[in-house]
Design a protein around this motif. Structure first.
Motif, PDB file in Angstrom:
ATOM      1  N   MET A 130       0.841  -1.200   0.000  1.00  0.00           N
ATOM      2  CA  MET A 130       0.000   0.000   0.000  1.00  0.00           C
ATOM      3  C   MET A 130       0.874   1.247   0.000  1.00  0.00           C
ATOM      4  O   MET A 130       1.920   1.292   0.656  1.00  0.00           O
ATOM      5  N   SER A 131       0.438   2.301  -0.694  1.00  0.00           N
ATOM      6  CA  SER A 131       1.217   3.535  -0.749  1.00  0.00           C
ATOM      7  C   SER A 131       1.274   4.231   0.596  1.00  0.00           C
ATOM      8  O   SER A 131       2.143   5.061   0.839  1.00  0.00           O
ATOM      9  N   ASP A 132       0.328   3.875   1.527  1.00  0.00           N
ATOM     10  CA  ASP A 132       0.334   4.480   2.853  1.00  0.00           C
ATOM     11  C   ASP A 132       1.579   4.098   3.636  1.00  0.00           C
ATOM     12  O   ASP A 132       1.922   4.733   4.632  1.00  0.00           O
ATOM     13  N   ASN A 133       2.254   3.025   3.202  1.00  0.00           N
ATOM     14  CA  ASN A 133       3.469   2.590   3.887  1.00  0.00           C
ATOM     15  C   ASN A 133       4.679   3.443   3.532  1.00  0.00           C
ATOM     16  O   ASN A 133       5.757   3.263   4.096  1.00  0.00           O
ATOM     17  N   PHE A 134       4.491   4.340   2.586  1.00  0.00           N
ATOM     18  CA  PHE A 134       5.583   5.232   2.208  1.00  0.00           C
ATOM     19  C   PHE A 134       5.638   6.371   3.224  1.00  0.00           C
ATOM     20  O   PHE A 134       4.801   7.289   3.214  1.00  0.00           O
ATOM     21  N   CYS A 135       6.616   6.315   4.111  1.00  0.00           N
ATOM     22  CA  CYS A 135       6.673   7.243   5.245  1.00  0.00           C
ATOM     23  C   CYS A 135       7.721   8.331   5.026  1.00  0.00           C
ATOM     24  O   CYS A 135       8.775   8.090   4.426  1.00  0.00           O
ATOM     25  N   LEU A 136       7.438   9.494   5.531  1.00  0.00           N
ATOM     26  CA  LEU A 136       8.386  10.595   5.464  1.00  0.00           C
ATOM     27  C   LEU A 136       9.354  10.528   6.639  1.00  0.00           C
ATOM     28  O   LEU A 136       8.939  10.354   7.786  1.00  0.00           O
ATOM     29  N   SER A 167      12.588  15.275   6.265  1.00  0.00           N
ATOM     30  CA  SER A 167      12.166  15.278   4.860  1.00  0.00           C
ATOM     31  C   SER A 167      12.170  16.681   4.251  1.00  0.00           C
ATOM     32  O   SER A 167      12.603  16.868   3.113  1.00  0.00           O
ATOM     33  N   GLU A 168      11.698  17.682   5.006  1.00  0.00           N
ATOM     34  CA  GLU A 168      11.646  19.043   4.450  1.00  0.00           C
ATOM     35  C   GLU A 168      13.050  19.566   4.158  1.00  0.00           C
ATOM     36  O   GLU A 168      13.287  20.199   3.123  1.00  0.00           O
ATOM     37  N   ILE A 171       9.110  19.722 -10.851  1.00  0.00           N
ATOM     38  CA  ILE A 171       8.854  19.601  -9.414  1.00  0.00           C
ATOM     39  C   ILE A 171       7.404  19.972  -9.094  1.00  0.00           C
ATOM     40  O   ILE A 171       6.789  19.399  -8.188  1.00  0.00           O
ATOM     41  N   ASN A 172       6.843  20.904  -9.855  1.00  0.00           N
ATOM     42  CA  ASN A 172       5.454  21.322  -9.609  1.00  0.00           C
ATOM     43  C   ASN A 172       4.434  20.228  -9.920  1.00  0.00           C
ATOM     44  O   ASN A 172       3.259  20.354  -9.562  1.00  0.00           O
ATOM     45  N   ASN A 173       4.886  19.149 -10.592  1.00  0.00           N
ATOM     46  CA  ASN A 173       3.994  18.005 -10.792  1.00  0.00           C
ATOM     47  C   ASN A 173       3.632  17.339  -9.462  1.00  0.00           C
ATOM     48  O   ASN A 173       2.585  16.698  -9.347  1.00  0.00           O
ATOM     49  N   PHE A 174       4.493  17.503  -8.476  1.00  0.00           N
ATOM     50  CA  PHE A 174       4.357  16.801  -7.205  1.00  0.00           C
ATOM     51  C   PHE A 174       3.711  17.741  -6.188  1.00  0.00           C
ATOM     52  O   PHE A 174       4.278  18.784  -5.843  1.00  0.00           O
ATOM     53  N   LYS A 175       2.537  17.370  -5.700  1.00  0.00           N
ATOM     54  CA  LYS A 175       1.707  18.291  -4.929  1.00  0.00           C
ATOM     55  C   LYS A 175       1.854  18.151  -3.416  1.00  0.00           C
ATOM     56  O   LYS A 175       1.841  19.149  -2.698  1.00  0.00           O
ATOM     57  N   THR A 176       1.956  16.938  -2.920  1.00  0.00           N
ATOM     58  CA  THR A 176       1.952  16.719  -1.468  1.00  0.00           C
ATOM     59  C   THR A 176       3.363  16.599  -0.929  1.00  0.00           C
ATOM     60  O   THR A 176       4.314  16.381  -1.700  1.00  0.00           O
ATOM     61  N   PRO A 177       3.551  16.714   0.389  1.00  0.00           N
ATOM     62  CA  PRO A 177       4.885  16.528   0.973  1.00  0.00           C
ATOM     63  C   PRO A 177       5.499  15.168   0.622  1.00  0.00           C
ATOM     64  O   PRO A 177       6.697  15.088   0.334  1.00  0.00           O
ATOM     65  N   LYS A 178       4.677  14.111   0.618  1.00  0.00           N
ATOM     66  CA  LYS A 178       5.201  12.794   0.263  1.00  0.00           C
ATOM     67  C   LYS A 178       5.642  12.754  -1.202  1.00  0.00           C
ATOM     68  O   LYS A 178       6.688  12.182  -1.534  1.00  0.00           O
ATOM     69  N   GLU A 179       4.854  13.359  -2.065  1.00  0.00           N
ATOM     70  CA  GLU A 179       5.207  13.381  -3.485  1.00  0.00           C
ATOM     71  C   GLU A 179       6.489  14.174  -3.716  1.00  0.00           C
ATOM     72  O   GLU A 179       7.350  13.767  -4.504  1.00  0.00           O
ATOM     73  N   ARG A 180       6.627  15.299  -3.032  1.00  0.00           N
ATOM     74  CA  ARG A 180       7.840  16.109  -3.204  1.00  0.00           C
ATOM     75  C   ARG A 180       9.063  15.386  -2.648  1.00  0.00           C
ATOM     76  O   ARG A 180      10.165  15.499  -3.201  1.00  0.00           O
ATOM     77  N   TYR A 181       8.872  14.645  -1.581  1.00  0.00           N
ATOM     78  CA  TYR A 181       9.988  13.864  -1.042  1.00  0.00           C
ATOM     79  C   TYR A 181      10.368  12.759  -2.031  1.00  0.00           C
ATOM     80  O   TYR A 181      11.556  12.520  -2.281  1.00  0.00           O
ATOM     81  N   PHE A 182       9.368  12.096  -2.604  1.00  0.00           N
ATOM     82  CA  PHE A 182       9.626  11.061  -3.605  1.00  0.00           C
ATOM     83  C   PHE A 182      10.412  11.651  -4.781  1.00  0.00           C
ATOM     84  O   PHE A 182      11.400  11.066  -5.249  1.00  0.00           O
ATOM     85  N   SER A 229       0.812   4.441  -7.463  1.00  0.00           N
ATOM     86  CA  SER A 229      -0.376   5.245  -7.151  1.00  0.00           C
ATOM     87  C   SER A 229      -0.229   6.668  -7.682  1.00  0.00           C
ATOM     88  O   SER A 229      -1.216   7.293  -8.084  1.00  0.00           O
ATOM     89  N   LEU A 230       0.994   7.172  -7.708  1.00  0.00           N
ATOM     90  CA  LEU A 230       1.250   8.499  -8.273  1.00  0.00           C
ATOM     91  C   LEU A 230       0.899   8.527  -9.757  1.00  0.00           C
ATOM     92  O   LEU A 230       0.283   9.482 -10.246  1.00  0.00           O
ATOM     93  N   LEU A 231       1.271   7.478 -10.474  1.00  0.00           N
ATOM     94  CA  LEU A 231       0.932   7.399 -11.895  1.00  0.00           C
ATOM     95  C   LEU A 231      -0.580   7.364 -12.104  1.00  0.00           C
ATOM     96  O   LEU A 231      -1.107   8.004 -13.020  1.00  0.00           O
ATOM     97  N   GLU A 232      -1.274   6.618 -11.266  1.00  0.00           N
ATOM     98  CA  GLU A 232      -2.736   6.523 -11.376  1.00  0.00           C
ATOM     99  C   GLU A 232      -3.400   7.867 -11.095  1.00  0.00           C
ATOM    100  O   GLU A 232      -4.324   8.275 -11.809  1.00  0.00           O
ATOM    101  N   ARG A 233      -2.919   8.558 -10.074  1.00  0.00           N
ATOM    102  CA  ARG A 233      -3.520   9.851  -9.718  1.00  0.00           C
ATOM    103  C   ARG A 233      -3.343  10.881 -10.834  1.00  0.00           C
ATOM    104  O   ARG A 233      -4.149  11.798 -10.972  1.00  0.00           O
TER     105      ARG A 233
END
Length: 304
Positions: free
Chosen positions: A1-7, A11-12, A43-54, A252-256
């Motif tokens: 599950m993508s929820d297991n991807f932890c920051l 991370s910031e 970089i602007n493709n990535f919206k959330t803190p997790k996405e930006r960290y990824f 999940s990022l690709l799907e979103r």
């Protein structure tokens, strides 16, 4: 599950550090060919803190080869890798010890350079690489031939051919498309053929050697499983963020972002090599499509 991807806790700070580092690499010319605007747009493709960290983890692992590095890799191929190969495994019917000097000479040493020219699904980088060999390494144009000319050259006594390419990934396209297109599957055993790739993956090297035992393969840069961003042997994702969790988060990022359904089998690049490796003139399709694909919802870091 993508929820297991932890920051991680920092991370910031990590995201900010990677962004500033990439921006500096562009500004000082180390990443020549990229520009800050494209970096920011990607970089602007990535919206959330997790996405930006990824995204920062991917950028941190990115291997980018500008033209100067590409030319340096060409020089290493000819002066080191090829020279060692000829010394240890010389052709039986060719007495030219230094192919590089021979290819710069007006004297015909019976050696031909053959760009890996494209089929419909292969890139046009072979032509770009051939042009760089001519301009930057002074290889004589008359010794560079089209693959379709190999048969006629052999009839004239040429039996040494240097195939040039920028990237050898899985080797599948070379075996199933390039070789049949030019009827090169059954070259005589006394023909000495070298596949010289600037970068090559061990998977492709193994595959081509199994299919073409007489094909000699050299590369300036050899990639392996550690370069797969989603491999447990990679250092791309560490600590709380396991490679498995990162892969699920990526899917999940690709799907979103509504990436094309026909991309499903190439989500981690052709052959599932999971690479973040490209040149300023081309991006291998073995790389993650988030780096190069343009859609209505996605801007690439660099287009293929």
């Amino acid at each position: 599950m993508s929820d297991n991807f932890c920051l991680p806790n920092d991370s910031e700070t990590y995201v900010d550090t990677i962004y500033r580092r990439c921006k500096a690499l562009i500004n000082v010319g180390i990443w020549e060919g990229l520009d800050v605007f494209r970096l920011e747009t990607w970089i602007n493709n990535f919206k959330t803190p997790k996405e930006r960290y990824f995204a920062s983890c991917v950028l941190d692992s990115l291997i980018y080869r500008p033209e100067k590095q590409t030319v340096s890799m060409m020089f290493q191929l000819l002066e080191r890798e090829l020279a060692d190969l000829i010394r240890l495994d010389p052709p039986k019917k060719n007495t030219c010890i230094n192919w590089y000097l021979g290819l710069k000479s007006n004297i015909d040493h019976q050696i031909r350079v053959v760009p890996i020219l494209p089929s419909r699904s292969m890139t046009k980088s072979g032509s770009v690489i051939a042009r760089l060999y001519r301009r930057k390494l002074q290889i004589k144009d008359k010794w560079i031939i089209n693959p379709s000319s190999i048969a006629s050259e052999m009839k004239q006594g040429v039996n040494c051919f240097l195939f040039i390419d920028d990237f050898l990934g899985t080797g599948v396209q070379f075996h199933t498309e390039f070789m049949p297109m030019y009827q090169l599957q059954n070259l005589p055993n006394d023909v000495y053929v070298v596949y010289a790739a600037l970068a090559a993956h061990v998977e492709g090297i193994r595959y081509l050697k199994s299919q073409h035992p007489n094909l000699r393969i050299i590369a300036a840069d050899v990639l392996d499983e550690t370069h797969d961003l989603f491999s447990e042997k990679s250092n791309c994702f560490s600590g709380q963020c396991t490679a498995v969790a990162a892969k699920e988060f990526y899917y999940s990022l690709l799907e979103r972002n509504n990436f094309p359904q026909d991309l499903f089998e190439k989500r981690r690049g052709f052959g599932c090599l999971g690479l973040a490796y490209f040149f300023n003139h081309a991006i291998p399709d073995n790389c993650l499509p988030i780096l190069w694909l343009k859609t209505d919802m996605w801007e690439p870091l660099q287009e293929r």
